[in-house]
Design an enzyme around this catalytic site. Structure first.
Site, mmCIF file in Angstrom:
data_model
loop_
_atom_site.group_PDB
_atom_site.id
_atom_site.type_symbol
_atom_site.label_atom_id
_atom_site.label_comp_id
_atom_site.label_asym_id
_atom_site.label_seq_id
_atom_site.Cartn_x
_atom_site.Cartn_y
_atom_site.Cartn_z
ATOM 1 N N LYS A 78 0.816 -1.218 0.000
ATOM 2 C CA LYS A 78 0.000 0.000 0.000
ATOM 3 C C LYS A 78 0.849 1.267 0.000
ATOM 4 O O LYS A 78 0.485 2.261 -0.617
ATOM 5 C CB LYS A 78 -0.958 0.005 1.187
ATOM 6 C CG LYS A 78 -0.332 0.304 2.533
ATOM 7 C CD LYS A 78 -1.387 0.375 3.618
ATOM 8 C CE LYS A 78 -0.774 0.599 4.985
ATOM 9 N NZ LYS A 78 -0.141 1.897 5.147
ATOM 10 N N THR A 79 1.995 1.239 0.696
ATOM 11 C CA THR A 79 2.851 2.427 0.731
ATOM 12 C C THR A 79 3.348 2.767 -0.673
ATOM 13 O O THR A 79 3.400 3.932 -1.073
ATOM 14 C CB THR A 79 4.050 2.210 1.675
ATOM 15 O OG1 THR A 79 3.555 1.862 2.969
ATOM 16 C CG2 THR A 79 4.893 3.463 1.788
ATOM 17 N N ASP A 107 -3.939 7.684 4.978
ATOM 18 C CA ASP A 107 -3.409 6.331 5.183
ATOM 19 C C ASP A 107 -4.011 5.753 6.468
ATOM 20 O O ASP A 107 -4.397 6.495 7.373
ATOM 21 C CB ASP A 107 -1.882 6.399 5.294
ATOM 22 C CG ASP A 107 -1.235 5.027 5.219
ATOM 23 O OD1 ASP A 107 -1.919 4.051 4.822
ATOM 24 O OD2 ASP A 107 -0.044 4.919 5.558
ATOM 25 N N GLU A 108 -4.092 4.435 6.544
ATOM 26 C CA GLU A 108 -4.599 3.740 7.746
ATOM 27 C C GLU A 108 -5.960 4.310 8.160
ATOM 28 O O GLU A 108 -6.215 4.603 9.327
ATOM 29 C CB GLU A 108 -3.597 3.875 8.905
ATOM 30 C CG GLU A 108 -2.193 3.391 8.607
ATOM 31 C CD GLU A 108 -2.090 1.866 8.556
ATOM 32 O OE1 GLU A 108 -3.130 1.176 8.624
ATOM 33 O OE2 GLU A 108 -0.963 1.353 8.439
ATOM 34 N N GLN A 111 -7.321 -4.811 10.014
ATOM 35 C CA GLN A 111 -6.254 -4.352 10.908
ATOM 36 C C GLN A 111 -6.692 -3.155 11.749
ATOM 37 O O GLN A 111 -5.875 -2.366 12.203
ATOM 38 C CB GLN A 111 -5.000 -4.002 10.097
ATOM 39 C CG GLN A 111 -4.406 -5.202 9.370
ATOM 40 C CD GLN A 111 -3.101 -4.867 8.664
ATOM 41 O OE1 GLN A 111 -2.105 -4.548 9.307
ATOM 42 N NE2 GLN A 111 -3.109 -4.938 7.344
ATOM 43 N N ARG A 117 2.604 -10.180 10.649
ATOM 44 C CA ARG A 117 3.928 -9.541 10.766
ATOM 45 C C ARG A 117 5.021 -10.502 10.296
ATOM 46 O O ARG A 117 6.143 -10.082 10.015
ATOM 47 C CB ARG A 117 4.239 -9.152 12.217
ATOM 48 C CG ARG A 117 3.319 -8.135 12.906
ATOM 49 C CD ARG A 117 3.054 -6.925 12.076
ATOM 50 N NE ARG A 117 1.832 -7.102 11.305
ATOM 51 C CZ ARG A 117 1.514 -6.390 10.239
ATOM 52 N NH1 ARG A 117 2.341 -5.467 9.800
ATOM 53 N NH2 ARG A 117 0.378 -6.593 9.590
#
Length: 754
Positions: free
Chosen positions: A35-36, A226-227, A257, A611
């Site tokens: 996504k970044t 973002d997020e 998330q 993770r």
């Protein structure tokens, strides 16, 4: 559809998302889906399409993420990237408030209170109101106020909401509203905002001043968040207001998330985004580039149990990888030893760095057993989320001087350093200053200025005037000197540097070095040619106030990382241990009363699993010490929710104790994960392990080394060692079925087998 060459690195869905720059867009980005990269190239594409970088607003949740993205964008579009309004919600809105704060009654150089400042002020208010400090604990009150602000509830509105007042009365805290009101009044009088005020005051500014709202609506033609799943009501309302003019808004996030409801985050913001923008374009990033297929599929099988979620199918082309290792230990201490042993073995066998390993737990308190075990084996580690450099006392002392120079109304900064280093201004005098300021409805600084008019201050007046004069002399430098020149002068003239330099203890030397390091940081800030930001002292203090643990550079080298799962979000490691997977711990006992809380706990476990890049180990203990007693534990329900085809459960029954025998590569079990651990050899053979039907515990004082004893839960064992005395006397016992245990004798209930 043709595309510019700088978008070649994106897959088809990523590229479509990056090239869709008009209208509302939602990018659902699964874990490890890049996504970044998409955000980076989308912003670059907006600029390359002929739009002004000054018209782009990009909001993130950490300064570190913003910095990395800006650097990547600069690699594509050049120095124009410096003009993007990019940063955390707090840093961007603080920047706006620096310009507009006077419209809502704050000075443009307002102070930003950190959590410690806020709690200190709350503690003072509770004391002044003669309330029970144990009942109105600063941390509790602060969290209550924070949650209200994130929900757009001010202190004035608080008293109009019967449900809140009723809840306060039912918990025996009827004066919370009074503390809230006093806290806000004192912050306002001190020209200070806490973290939540930065958001709340931005919302209030835009709501009360249509001209200001119109100004920033026209300025921010393109908005990216973002997020987005982590936004609270206040953030949601601000973003929605700013985007109302052009509706070129792009939100990126993953509902799976969303794990910060305790901070006010509202998952409905992302679940219901389409209701706000019916013509929304949705792009799903479902390709996981991070983890092995086993880990990806296991996480998907887990999160499928949630009812509140957006539809997506996460997949990967990565190799299948090893199955997820599941093991149990007899206690939390043995769990710590087992994990440390596995890290030791895996590092040597797979030639991995310590930094490839992470131990993730639900609560900070769980770190103790792992820290002890890692230390015993000389394995270096770091606790992520420990005390920040900027929270150390000596650092905060100098920062408080600098805060007072910029904003003399800053009450918390003033109280902290008015008598440090000591200048004969005691606590009694400080209390008198606080009372005088309150009675006269002015700041303490105003009282200092007129100290000679208040006889109650007695012989302290001369010392108070000296302090006032010193701070005034520092303030004269603001117009002509940069941040470093002022800070260095203040550190010397206040005698802070000399005081710490003269302390030659190990702690004193460390504190002096920290102060010097702070001055170094300020010098770097003033000499940073890569940034367009202002270089004055006020700008530096704002940057430090908004600094978070997530923004720290990894300066700790090759070390195992220990952290809560909440802290791990956004990070990745080759080998991850998720520990303490027991009912009432994970999921937390507090989450078992309703589906929403339980689903958030499941999302938290999903974050933990995702993770891991290559290896994942899940761990639980069958007993755990709590309040001095060994409490039996049941495995977490979440373990059963993972499809069994992705788990290696055979090893669960092999682990009896984490005492290890390092086997050679020729051993049949070598390389089979926890198959490396075998029970400790015993010179004295143990008798039958069945506990007697007529079990009756002996007096703890009768227990001796070498005796065979019975425990109702652990079975039969041999006492190998006795430690301590009195109520703290412990026995180290090797149980045949459960391995070595250390039990406090007064709680252990042991029967001696004759």
């Amino acid at each position: 559809m043709s595309h510019p060459p700088y978008l070649d690195k994106l897959n088809d869905v990523q590229r479509d998302a990056a090239m869709t720059i008009q209208g509302p867009v939602m990018i659902i980005a699964g874990a490890g889906s890049g996504k970044t990269r998409v955000l980076t190239y989308r912003i670059a594409h907006i600029i390359q399409s002929g739009n002004d970088a000054f018209n782009i607003l990009a909001l993130t949740f950490t300064n570190k993420a913003a910095k990395e993205m800006k650097q990547r964008i600069e690699a594509v579009v050049g120095h124009e990237a410096k003009n993007i309004w990019m940063g955390t919600f707090h840093s961007v809105f603080a920047k706006i408030l620096r310009v507009e704060a006077e419209k809502i009654g704050y000075p443009k150089d307002f102070t930003i209170y950190d959590t410690d400042d806020s709690k200190s002020l709350i503690k003072t208010i509770v004391k002044e109101l003669n309330l029970d400090e144990k009942l109105y604990k600063p941390a509790f009150v602060y969290n209550r106020i924070s949650n209200c602000k994130n929900s757009l509830i001010t202190s004035k509105e608080y008293i109009k909401i019967p449900e809140l007042l009723e809840a306060d009365n039912s918990t025996g805290r009827p004066h919370l509203s009074k503390i809230f009101a006093a806290y806000q009044a004192r912050c306002y009088k001190a020209g200070a905002m806490d973290f939540d005020d930065i958001l709340l005051n931005t919302y209030a500014l835009l709501k009360a001043h249509p001209d200001v709202l119109n100004k920033y609506q026209h300025k921010f033609k393109y908005i990216m968040v973002d997020e987005y799943q982590d936004t609270n009501l206040c953030q949601y309302m601000i973003v929605k207001s700013l985007a109302a003019m052009y509706e070129n808004i792009c939100v990126v996030g993953d509902d799976s998330q969303s794990i910060y409801s305790f901070r006010g985050a509202n998952i409905q913001n992302i679940l219901n985004f389409e209701k706000d923008y019916p013509d929304l374009k949705v792009f799903k990033l479902e390709h996981n580039y991070r983890s092995t297929a086993n880990i990806v599929n296991a996480s998907s099988s887990l999160i499928a149990n949630n009812k509140e979620k957006l539809d997506k199918t996460i997949f990967t082309n990565n190799p299948e990888g090893e199955k997820i290792i599941l093991f149990k230990s007899a206690s939390d201490n043995e769990e710590g030893k087992a994990v440390a042993n596995q890290i030791f073995e895996s590092r040597n066998r797979l030639h991995r760095a310590y930094s490839d390993f992470a131990i993730l737990y639900r609560t900070n308190a769980q770190s103790r057993a792992f820290e002890e075990s890692l230390r015993r084996m000389n394995i270096p580690y770091r606790i992520y989320g420990g005390m920040s450099f900027y929270q150390r006392k000596e650092v905060k002392d100098l920062l408080s001087y600098l805060r007072l120079v910029v904003n003399p109304k800053d009450e918390e900064a003033l109280k902290r350093i008015i008598n440090y280093p000591a200048r004969k201004i005691g606590n009694t005098t400080i209390d008198k200053l606080v009372v005088l300021a309150s009675e006269n409805e002015v700041s303490i600084w105003e009282i200092l200025k007129e100290a000679h008019h208040f006889p109650v201050l007695g012989s302290s007046v001369a010392h108070l005037k000296d302090f006032y004069t010193m701070i005034c002399s520092f303030q004269t430098m603001l117009a002509s000197k940069n941040a470093y020149e002022i800070a260095e002068y203040v550190a010397k003239q206040s005698t802070l540097l000399r005081t710490l330099y003269e302390d030659k203890t190990v702690e004193g030397v460390s504190r002096y070095e920290n102060l010097v390091e702070l001055l170094n940081a300020i010098k770097e800030f003033t000499e940073d040619d890569t940034s367009e930001k202002e270089k004055d002292l006020s700008a530096f203090l704002q940057e430090i106030a908004l600094y978070t643990d997530a923004d720290k550079d990894d300066e700790d080298g090759d070390k195992v990382t220990l952290m809560t799962i909440h802290s791990s979000k956004g990070l990745e490691f080759k080998h991850v241990f998720v520990v303490g997977l027991e009912e009432n711990l994970f999921p937390s006992q507090m989450s078992l009363t309703n589906r929403q809380d339980l689903e958030e706990e499941r999302r938290l476990f999903y974050v933990a699993i995702t993770r891991a890049e290559e290896n994942l180990t899940l761990s639980f203990a069958t007993s755990r010490f709590k309040y001095g007693n060994l409490i039996p534990c049941d495995p977490s329900r979440f373990i059963d929710e993972i499809d069994k085809q992705y788990l290696d459960t055979a090893l669960v029954h092999q682990i009896k104790t984490p005492n290890i025998v390092h086997k050679s590569p020729s051993d049949a079990n070598f390389g089979k994960g926890y198959g490396l651990f075998v029970g400790k050899s015993v010179t004295k053979p143990l008798p039958d392990t069945k506990v007697s039907a007529d079990f009756k515990p002996n007096d703890p004082s009768d227990i001796q080394v070498g005796q065979t004893v019975e425990h109702q839960r652990f079975g039969v064992g041999v006492v190998e060692q006795l430690e301590g005395a009195g109520d703290n006397k412990k026995a180290v016992i090797l149980f045949q079925e459960m391995g070595q245990k250390t039990l406090v004798l007064r709680f252990a209930k042991l029967m001696i087998r004759m």
